[in-house]
Design a protein around this motif. Sequence first.
Motif, short mmCIF file in Angstrom:
data_model
loop_
_atom_site.label_atom_id
_atom_site.label_comp_id
_atom_site.label_asym_id
_atom_site.label_seq_id
_atom_site.Cartn_x
_atom_site.Cartn_y
_atom_site.Cartn_z
N LEU A 240 0.84 -1.19 0.00
CA LEU A 240 0.00 0.00 0.00
C LEU A 240 0.87 1.24 0.00
N GLU A 241 0.45 2.26 -0.74
CA GLU A 241 1.17 3.53 -0.75
C GLU A 241 0.83 4.32 0.49
N GLY A 242 1.82 5.05 0.98
CA GLY A 242 1.61 5.87 2.16
C GLY A 242 2.00 5.14 3.42
N ALA A 243 2.50 5.90 4.37
CA ALA A 243 3.01 5.31 5.60
C ALA A 243 1.94 5.15 6.67
N THR A 244 0.76 5.74 6.47
CA THR A 244 -0.27 5.71 7.51
C THR A 244 -1.47 4.87 7.08
N SER A 245 -1.27 3.92 6.17
CA SER A 245 -2.36 3.06 5.75
C SER A 245 -2.81 2.17 6.90
N ASN A 246 -4.12 1.97 7.00
CA ASN A 246 -4.69 1.11 8.02
C ASN A 246 -5.55 0.04 7.37
N VAL A 247 -5.49 -1.15 7.94
CA VAL A 247 -6.22 -2.30 7.41
C VAL A 247 -6.93 -3.00 8.56
N THR A 248 -8.13 -3.50 8.29
CA THR A 248 -8.85 -4.33 9.25
C THR A 248 -9.21 -5.64 8.59
N VAL A 249 -8.75 -6.75 9.18
CA VAL A 249 -9.08 -8.09 8.70
C VAL A 249 -10.04 -8.73 9.70
N SER A 250 -11.16 -9.23 9.21
CA SER A 250 -12.13 -9.92 10.06
C SER A 250 -12.11 -11.41 9.73
N LEU A 251 -11.81 -12.21 10.74
CA LEU A 251 -11.86 -13.66 10.59
C LEU A 251 -13.25 -14.14 10.97
N ASN A 252 -13.88 -14.89 10.09
CA ASN A 252 -15.27 -15.31 10.29
C ASN A 252 -15.36 -16.82 10.43
N LEU A 253 -16.42 -17.27 11.12
CA LEU A 253 -16.71 -18.69 11.28
C LEU A 253 -18.13 -18.98 10.80
N PRO A 254 -18.35 -20.14 10.19
CA PRO A 254 -19.74 -20.52 9.87
C PRO A 254 -20.49 -20.87 11.15
N ALA A 255 -21.78 -21.16 11.01
CA ALA A 255 -22.61 -21.43 12.18
C ALA A 255 -22.11 -22.63 12.98
N ASN A 256 -21.55 -23.62 12.29
CA ASN A 256 -21.06 -24.82 12.98
C ASN A 256 -19.54 -24.81 13.14
N GLY A 257 -18.92 -23.64 13.04
CA GLY A 257 -17.46 -23.55 13.15
C GLY A 257 -16.97 -23.71 14.58
N SER A 258 -15.70 -24.05 14.72
CA SER A 258 -15.09 -24.21 16.04
C SER A 258 -14.43 -22.91 16.48
#
Length: 486
Positions: A240-258
């Motif tokens: 990513l260009e720029g030194a102040t880039s921010n990212v959010t990653v969301s880890l998801n589970l299905p209904a029957n996930g552990s």
Amino acid sequence: MALRGLWLISYEQGACGAVLFSRHYPTVEKRAKAFNGASYVTVPEDSVFLKALLFELKLTDPDKNFVEYRDSCSRINKTSVYALPTGGGDLWPVLAFQKSGLIYVCLPLVEQFLKPRPPLISISGISQAFALLSGLLVFINSSQKNEAEMSAKVGQLPSLLMQACPYGTPLDTDLNGLLDNIHVSTNHTQKQPIWRISTYKGKPQVNVCITEKVKSMQYDKTDVADMWQVYGTVTCKCDLEGATSNVTVSLNLPANGSPLQDILVHPCVTSLDSAILTSCSVDVMDDSAFSGPYKLPFTPPSDLFNLCYYTSQVPVPPILGFYQLKEEELQLKLTVNLKLHESVKNAFEYCEARIPFFNRGPVAHLEYKVSYGQLDVSREKSLLVWVIGQKFPKSLEISLTGTVTFRSMSKEQPVDPICTGSTAYVKLYFRIPDYTLTGCYADQHSVQVFSTGKPKISTSRELISSDYYIWNSKAPAPVVYRTLFF
């Protein structure tokens, strides 16, 4: 989230030990005095610290096999966190582990009173300290090292830690990547922020990969429980260009996930929901089951890095099997059955079962029958390789039966102190792309990028076997209990 001190110590058996490198942070020490209050213990001089550490690690006084203060049942240590007795009290929590003649040590800041000692899971600096020590270990062991090369690496640590841990705050654990960037940007005229020392120019893109490794010990015995556990790693590369880039990653589970447990995050993560930290696999009284989404906002380093680690208690292993090996006269009779669980994706990149023979001569004769796949004998004549391929049959069950005879034992044949007599195992190797055993996933909608331009977002996931053993049910076998490894 800061460190009070960092040490790199050399120690060889029978030697006294020496501090190769140490770094103290006076500003963090002032914060420790304020947070800890009357329970504050000052960091001693390196010589005093070294003596206390070696004593706690049982590396001094070889004639004293038992010291009640240290070795009694009331102080069973299940982690790599120690309390070092000093003149002013016990210095805690000191993180330390040994590798190849070196001891990697650091002391994280605890932002609360230390008496009574708070649970480790509540101290955010613990995971960051482990991550930084792991990065230091990778940097030191990144090449074959002699004494001159080791001295050169130690000499690079002050400048690297100015970038990775300015003022005692860990920002990056990839010291090799920082070193490469320092070399690249030597002649760069643009002044860069301390946590991003190189500027990316090009098409913006973000890659997120979830890798789960499943470990298993299966016995097919009524008196010994089968054990299995999943260890996950989320790897990111953000161009990513720029030194102040921010990212959010969301880890998801299905209904029957552990649910994910024992989550350790990279120091670049800026905030974390407390619910993510409450699930712990080593706490038998813990009944929390936070099932996501697990949101991880961060300011990404410029190189590939591990965003987080986690474990999970999945209800069943992906492949259930049993192995029977009996010795009759001068030959071995073997039976192997494998069954793929119906919930697991039946699409492998590769899948094979390896059956080694230790403490015996080379295979002289083999008769076998397989219901699926093909069986090969290794060139050394000490290993059977059952190539299952990319799919199990519709029944999801496969079997192998056969008899093996051996020639006389020779020096070239493999030996093993555990696999004696009929004690033996089958080890599985497989990889399933685009699948995780917990169900954990991240797609394009799970990644938010706050930066100039619209980046290309790529996500992937995979399940890989790791130490996946099926032991002979007709003989004794080593028993493994589930623990948390730091």
